[in-house]
Motif scaffolding. Structure first.
Motif, PDB file in Angstrom:
ATOM      1  N   ASN A 159       0.885  -1.160   0.000  1.00  0.00           N
ATOM      2  CA  ASN A 159       0.000   0.000   0.000  1.00  0.00           C
ATOM      3  C   ASN A 159       0.924   1.210   0.000  1.00  0.00           C
ATOM      4  O   ASN A 159       1.719   1.321   0.932  1.00  0.00           O
ATOM      5  N   PRO A 160       0.924   2.086  -0.996  1.00  0.00           N
ATOM      6  CA  PRO A 160      -0.128   2.343  -1.976  1.00  0.00           C
ATOM      7  C   PRO A 160       0.140   1.805  -3.385  1.00  0.00           C
ATOM      8  O   PRO A 160      -0.726   1.958  -4.249  1.00  0.00           O
ATOM      9  N   THR A 161       1.272   1.174  -3.665  1.00  0.00           N
ATOM     10  CA  THR A 161       1.609   0.912  -5.075  1.00  0.00           C
ATOM     11  C   THR A 161       1.011  -0.374  -5.624  1.00  0.00           C
ATOM     12  O   THR A 161       0.931  -0.561  -6.836  1.00  0.00           O
ATOM     13  N   GLY A 162       0.649  -1.309  -4.740  1.00  0.00           N
ATOM     14  CA  GLY A 162       0.158  -2.607  -5.191  1.00  0.00           C
ATOM     15  C   GLY A 162       1.268  -3.543  -5.627  1.00  0.00           C
ATOM     16  O   GLY A 162       1.014  -4.665  -6.075  1.00  0.00           O
ATOM     17  N   ALA A 163       2.538  -3.104  -5.501  1.00  0.00           N
ATOM     18  CA  ALA A 163       3.666  -3.923  -5.964  1.00  0.00           C
ATOM     19  C   ALA A 163       3.934  -5.093  -5.013  1.00  0.00           C
ATOM     20  O   ALA A 163       3.608  -5.036  -3.825  1.00  0.00           O
ATOM     21  N   LEU A 164       4.536  -6.130  -5.599  1.00  0.00           N
ATOM     22  CA  LEU A 164       4.942  -7.304  -4.812  1.00  0.00           C
ATOM     23  C   LEU A 164       6.459  -7.401  -4.827  1.00  0.00           C
ATOM     24  O   LEU A 164       7.091  -7.041  -5.818  1.00  0.00           O
ATOM     25  N   ILE A 165       7.012  -7.961  -3.767  1.00  0.00           N
ATOM     26  CA  ILE A 165       8.435  -8.286  -3.829  1.00  0.00           C
ATOM     27  C   ILE A 165       8.563  -9.676  -4.450  1.00  0.00           C
ATOM     28  O   ILE A 165       7.734 -10.567  -4.180  1.00  0.00           O
ATOM     29  N   GLY A 166       9.565  -9.865  -5.301  1.00  0.00           N
ATOM     30  CA  GLY A 166       9.782 -11.180  -5.902  1.00  0.00           C
ATOM     31  C   GLY A 166      10.428 -12.120  -4.892  1.00  0.00           C
ATOM     32  O   GLY A 166      11.158 -11.678  -4.001  1.00  0.00           O
ATOM     33  N   GLU A 167      10.167 -13.389  -5.046  1.00  0.00           N
ATOM     34  CA  GLU A 167      10.763 -14.360  -4.112  1.00  0.00           C
ATOM     35  C   GLU A 167      12.291 -14.310  -4.166  1.00  0.00           C
ATOM     36  O   GLU A 167      12.958 -14.426  -3.133  1.00  0.00           O
ATOM     37  N   ASP A 168      12.860 -14.124  -5.362  1.00  0.00           N
ATOM     38  CA  ASP A 168      14.330 -14.081  -5.475  1.00  0.00           C
ATOM     39  C   ASP A 168      14.902 -12.877  -4.737  1.00  0.00           C
ATOM     40  O   ASP A 168      15.945 -12.962  -4.099  1.00  0.00           O
ATOM     41  N   ASP A 169      14.206 -11.758  -4.881  1.00  0.00           N
ATOM     42  CA  ASP A 169      14.684 -10.555  -4.178  1.00  0.00           C
ATOM     43  C   ASP A 169      14.631 -10.765  -2.672  1.00  0.00           C
ATOM     44  O   ASP A 169      15.567 -10.431  -1.946  1.00  0.00           O
ATOM     45  N   LEU A 170      13.525 -11.350  -2.215  1.00  0.00           N
ATOM     46  CA  LEU A 170      13.425 -11.569  -0.770  1.00  0.00           C
ATOM     47  C   LEU A 170      14.477 -12.577  -0.301  1.00  0.00           C
ATOM     48  O   LEU A 170      15.044 -12.438   0.789  1.00  0.00           O
ATOM     49  N   ALA A 171      14.761 -13.564  -1.142  1.00  0.00           N
ATOM     50  CA  ALA A 171      15.778 -14.554  -0.772  1.00  0.00           C
ATOM     51  C   ALA A 171      17.129 -13.877  -0.577  1.00  0.00           C
ATOM     52  O   ALA A 171      17.861 -14.161   0.384  1.00  0.00           O
ATOM     53  N   ALA A 172      17.464 -12.960  -1.481  1.00  0.00           N
ATOM     54  CA  ALA A 172      18.751 -12.253  -1.358  1.00  0.00           C
ATOM     55  C   ALA A 172      18.785 -11.435  -0.070  1.00  0.00           C
ATOM     56  O   ALA A 172      19.803 -11.405   0.644  1.00  0.00           O
ATOM     57  N   ARG A 285     -10.362  -3.560 -10.864  1.00  0.00           N
ATOM     58  CA  ARG A 285      -9.008  -3.102 -11.218  1.00  0.00           C
ATOM     59  C   ARG A 285      -8.878  -2.972 -12.725  1.00  0.00           C
ATOM     60  O   ARG A 285      -8.400  -1.962 -13.244  1.00  0.00           O
ATOM     61  N   ASP A 286      -9.326  -4.008 -13.443  1.00  0.00           N
ATOM     62  CA  ASP A 286      -9.176  -4.011 -14.894  1.00  0.00           C
ATOM     63  C   ASP A 286     -10.015  -2.910 -15.541  1.00  0.00           C
ATOM     64  O   ASP A 286      -9.564  -2.217 -16.449  1.00  0.00           O
ATOM     65  N   ASN A 287     -11.247  -2.753 -15.052  1.00  0.00           N
ATOM     66  CA  ASN A 287     -12.107  -1.708 -15.624  1.00  0.00           C
ATOM     67  C   ASN A 287     -11.532  -0.318 -15.364  1.00  0.00           C
ATOM     68  O   ASN A 287     -11.502   0.540 -16.246  1.00  0.00           O
ATOM     69  N   LEU A 288     -11.090  -0.113 -14.141  1.00  0.00           N
ATOM     70  CA  LEU A 288     -10.548   1.200 -13.782  1.00  0.00           C
ATOM     71  C   LEU A 288      -9.359   1.528 -14.676  1.00  0.00           C
ATOM     72  O   LEU A 288      -9.228   2.652 -15.184  1.00  0.00           O
ATOM     73  N   ASP A 289      -8.532   0.532 -14.916  1.00  0.00           N
ATOM     74  CA  ASP A 289      -7.347   0.732 -15.740  1.00  0.00           C
ATOM     75  C   ASP A 289      -7.766   1.153 -17.156  1.00  0.00           C
ATOM     76  O   ASP A 289      -7.176   2.054 -17.748  1.00  0.00           O
ATOM     77  N   GLU A 290      -8.815   0.497 -17.650  1.00  0.00           N
ATOM     78  CA  GLU A 290      -9.290   0.830 -18.997  1.00  0.00           C
ATOM     79  C   GLU A 290      -9.873   2.246 -19.030  1.00  0.00           C
ATOM     80  O   GLU A 290      -9.568   3.037 -19.907  1.00  0.00           O
ATOM     81  N   TRP A 291     -10.684   2.554 -18.020  1.00  0.00           N
ATOM     82  CA  TRP A 291     -11.346   3.864 -18.024  1.00  0.00           C
ATOM     83  C   TRP A 291     -10.331   4.993 -17.892  1.00  0.00           C
ATOM     84  O   TRP A 291     -10.369   5.973 -18.611  1.00  0.00           O
ATOM     85  N   LEU A 292      -9.396   4.852 -16.973  1.00  0.00           N
ATOM     86  CA  LEU A 292      -8.433   5.937 -16.762  1.00  0.00           C
ATOM     87  C   LEU A 292      -7.425   6.005 -17.904  1.00  0.00           C
ATOM     88  O   LEU A 292      -6.816   7.044 -18.145  1.00  0.00           O
ATOM     89  N   GLY A 293      -7.264   4.860 -18.585  1.00  0.00           N
ATOM     90  CA  GLY A 293      -6.357   4.834 -19.738  1.00  0.00           C
ATOM     91  C   GLY A 293      -6.807   5.775 -20.841  1.00  0.00           C
ATOM     92  O   GLY A 293      -6.073   6.060 -21.780  1.00  0.00           O
ATOM     93  N   LYS A 302      -1.621  -1.333 -13.935  1.00  0.00           N
ATOM     94  CA  LYS A 302      -2.450  -2.251 -13.145  1.00  0.00           C
ATOM     95  C   LYS A 302      -1.647  -2.727 -11.956  1.00  0.00           C
ATOM     96  O   LYS A 302      -0.545  -3.265 -12.126  1.00  0.00           O
ATOM     97  N   PRO A 303      -2.177  -2.553 -10.747  1.00  0.00           N
ATOM     98  CA  PRO A 303      -1.440  -3.061  -9.587  1.00  0.00           C
ATOM     99  C   PRO A 303      -1.498  -4.589  -9.513  1.00  0.00           C
ATOM    100  O   PRO A 303      -2.491  -5.194  -9.909  1.00  0.00           O
ATOM    101  N   ALA A 304      -0.438  -5.193  -9.006  1.00  0.00           N
ATOM    102  CA  ALA A 304      -0.391  -6.656  -8.877  1.00  0.00           C
ATOM    103  C   ALA A 304      -1.199  -7.131  -7.668  1.00  0.00           C
ATOM    104  O   ALA A 304      -1.676  -8.271  -7.644  1.00  0.00           O
ATOM    105  N   GLY A 305      -1.325  -6.273  -6.671  1.00  0.00           N
ATOM    106  CA  GLY A 305      -2.043  -6.674  -5.463  1.00  0.00           C
ATOM    107  C   GLY A 305      -2.638  -5.473  -4.748  1.00  0.00           C
ATOM    108  O   GLY A 305      -2.574  -4.349  -5.238  1.00  0.00           O
ATOM    109  N   ALA A 306      -3.241  -5.732  -3.574  1.00  0.00           N
ATOM    110  CA  ALA A 306      -3.966  -4.721  -2.781  1.00  0.00           C
ATOM    111  C   ALA A 306      -5.136  -4.154  -3.616  1.00  0.00           C
ATOM    112  O   ALA A 306      -5.465  -4.711  -4.670  1.00  0.00           O
ATOM    113  N   PHE A 307      -5.772  -3.062  -3.169  1.00  0.00           N
ATOM    114  CA  PHE A 307      -6.890  -2.547  -3.971  1.00  0.00           C
ATOM    115  C   PHE A 307      -6.753  -1.056  -4.260  1.00  0.00           C
ATOM    116  O   PHE A 307      -7.692  -0.292  -4.103  1.00  0.00           O
TER     117      PHE A 307
END
Ligand SMILES: Cc1ncc(COP(=O)(O)O)c(C=O)c1O
Length: 391
Positions: A159-172, A285-293, A302-307
């Motif tokens: 929150n607020p970006t909706g981004a995820l950390i990758g498993e490889d990044d977290l492993a490092a 999420r998908d509709n909002l992305d289309e409308w604001l696009g 499009k965010p990967a997660g959260a709302f």
């Protein structure tokens, strides 16, 4: 919360507002969960409980993390807290102190940095960037480590970006933490809201590397639409959980007994409601992305997660043009005033130049609010520095 308070006040005055500010599900708490809360009252389950939570609920949390992630925790390694917020705060107070540096990533949820400061430690912010979807990369975090680094806090989905950390990044990061004795706190409050099939088994990644330095903080708030009930949890090594228990025992004591029974039903019952809410959020999420696009001056991904959709409005800001907006706070204030749409300005997340749009609201609201936002942008485009004008 500030935006919500303003929206509430305006609505009481009879103003028709589209609220894109809310940081909570618009869905009702599932019926079976509500029924468990009512049954707790009817059965007089209304007394103090153990300060760290009833054993059935702690066991249910262990079971859920075992089922979801394949990690093993016992009841003495879990505490039930008043939301994920208290889980994170207990951890910060237990682990951090004067002279410590604690790394986290920004844009970020503001309580994370405020909690570090309340523990008298110093937040060190590693910036994430819109160009790569605000990826939470290991390199930048590893580069920010100094001999004073005591902890690293990762919020994924963010929150607020909706981004995820990758498993490889977290492993490092986990490997480094193990070598240097640095604590890793994972804020998993949006863990059930991930839209596409991506590997996100953060507990397992850390369990194999630095389990004794890992704190997992979760919450019933977003997954089960239970924000007002106030139930979260932390899982970690027993001595750390005991320290969190001591802080909680001398401050707030147990989470409401009624809430604990409701959360037990949420965690142990069928998870179909969670999947149904996720499906609906995905469509929004998908509709909002289309409308604001429809307007390239609202740059969003499009965010990967959260709302939340975190929109770059840099092209709409100008320090010079008359009638333009200098900051996203000014933009958000004018949007509320003129178009009656509430959004949260990026300044709240240490990210000026952005606005956060919550899609935890109905499709009709999203459609109407998007239309108002696009009209607003068009109406003001003459007075602002557009992408084209900026060359
Ligand atoms: C990133 C993040 N972490 C934790 C929380 C805490 O939520 P709660 O205390 O309701 O579980 C929130 C709430 O908005 C959040 O956005």
């Amino acid at each position: 919360m500030g935006v919500t308070a303003t929206v509430d006040r305006l609505r009481r005055e009879g103003v028709d507002i589209i609220d894109f500010g809310a940081g909570e599900p618009d869905f009702s708490t599932p019926d079976a969960v509500k029924a468990a809360g009512r049954a707790a009252i009817d059965q007089d389950f209304t007394k103090y409980t153990p300060a760290s939570g009833i054993v059935e609920l702690r066991r249910a949390i262990c079971d859920r993390y075992r089922a979801d992630y394949g990690v093993e925790y016992t009841e003495s390694e879990v505490i039930v807290t008043a939301g994920g917020k208290q889980a994170l705060f207990n951890a910060a107070l237990s682990l951090f102190g004067p002279g410590d540096e604690v790394i986290t990533h920004a844009p970020c949820w503001p309580s994370l940095t405020e909690q570090i400061k309340l523990a008298d430690a110093r937040p060190v912010l590693v910036r994430t960037h819109p160009e790569d979807g605000f990826a939470i990369g290991a390199r930048a975090i590893v580069d920010a480590v100094t001999p004073r680094t005591r902890g690293i806090i990762i919020n994924s989905p963010c929150n607020p970006t909706g981004a995820l950390i990758g498993e490889d990044d977290l492993a490092a990061i986990g490997d480094l933490a193990a070598r240097r004795g640095i604590w890793i706190v994972i804020d998993l409050c949006y863990e059930k809201l991930i839209y596409d099939a991506v590997a996100h088994n953060l507990p397992k990644v850390l369990a194999g590397r630095c389990r004794d330095l890992t704190v997992l903080c979760g919450s019933a708030s977003k997954a089960y639409a239970m924000t007002g009930w106030r139930c979260g949890w932390a899982l970690g090594p027993a001595p750390l959980i005991a320290a969190c228990g001591a802080i909680q025992s001398h401050s707030t004591s147990n989470v409401s007994s009624i809430t604990q029974k409701a959360a037990l039903a949420a965690l142990t019952g069928p998870q179909a409601t969670v999947r149904a809410m996720l499906g609906e959020y995905r469509t929004r999420r998908d509709n909002l992305d289309e409308w604001l696009g429809g307007d390239s001056r609202l740059r969003c991904r499009k965010p990967a997660g959260a709302f939340y959709t975190f929109v770059d409005i840099g092209d709409l800001l100008s320090g010079v043009a008359p009638g333009g907006f200098r900051t996203s706070t000014e933009f958000a204030a004018a949007l509320l005033d003129e178009a009656r749409v509430a959004v949260t300005p990026g300044e709240a997340f240490d990210a000026p130049g952005f606005i956060r749009i919550s899609f935890a609201t109905s499709m009709e609201n999203l459609r109407e609010g998007s239309a108002r936002l696009l009209d607003f942008v068009r109406a003001h485009a003459g007075g602002v520095r557009t992408a084209a004008a900026a060359g």
